[in-house]
Design a protein around this motif. Structure first.
Motif, PDB file in Angstrom:
ATOM      1  N   THR A  28     -16.803  34.179  16.327  1.00 10.95           N
ATOM      2  CA  THR A  28     -17.238  34.602  14.998  1.00 10.95           C
ATOM      3  C   THR A  28     -16.560  35.926  14.663  1.00 10.95           C
ATOM      4  O   THR A  28     -15.755  36.433  15.432  1.00 10.95           O
ATOM      5  CB  THR A  28     -18.779  34.729  14.949  1.00 10.95           C
ATOM      6  N   GLU A  42     -29.792  33.911  12.592  1.00 13.44           N
ATOM      7  CA  GLU A  42     -28.453  33.419  12.301  1.00 13.44           C
ATOM      8  C   GLU A  42     -28.309  33.144  10.806  1.00 13.44           C
ATOM      9  O   GLU A  42     -29.204  32.582  10.179  1.00 13.44           O
ATOM     10  CB  GLU A  42     -28.209  32.132  13.086  1.00 13.44           C
ATOM     11  N   ALA A  45     -24.050  28.777   7.393  1.00  8.64           N
ATOM     12  CA  ALA A  45     -22.584  28.718   7.329  1.00  8.64           C
ATOM     13  C   ALA A  45     -22.046  29.041   5.936  1.00  8.64           C
ATOM     14  O   ALA A  45     -20.913  29.510   5.803  1.00  8.64           O
ATOM     15  CB  ALA A  45     -22.106  27.338   7.762  1.00  8.64           C
ATOM     16  N   ASN A  46     -22.842  28.812   4.894  1.00  7.70           N
ATOM     17  CA  ASN A  46     -22.372  29.063   3.525  1.00  7.70           C
ATOM     18  C   ASN A  46     -22.653  30.488   3.049  1.00  7.70           C
ATOM     19  O   ASN A  46     -22.595  30.773   1.862  1.00  7.70           O
ATOM     20  CB  ASN A  46     -22.993  28.058   2.557  1.00  7.70           C
TER      21      ASN A  46
END
Length: 75
Positions: A28, A42, A45-46
């Motif tokens: 990452t 976390e 992803a977007n």
């Protein structure tokens, strides 16, 4: 409400590479890793991190704002 510029404190400047290996299977960005670690969750992803201080190498969590990426529509 976003903090005022004079409330930000000093930037934490990342001086390493563009990617950070968290584990054998996960690579990452340093900024994303530090933000997720400090917030304890976390990011989807977007979501990308915008630097409120406008310093490209800053990875101080208080200077970062999660921003959702808009889906591009193809017509």
């Amino acid at each position: 409400m976003a903090p005022r510029e004079d409330d930000l404190g000093e930037c934490w400047l990342w001086q390493g590479g563009d990617t950070f290996r968290v584990s054998v299977d996960l690579v990452t960005t340093p900024r994303r890793y530090i933000y997720e670690y400090s917030m304890g969750e976390e990011l989807p992803a977007n979501v990308v991190l915008f630097t409120f201080c406008r310093v490209g190498s800053c990875c101080r969590p208080g200077h970062l704002r999660p921003v959702e990426i808009a889906k591009k529509r193809f017509t």
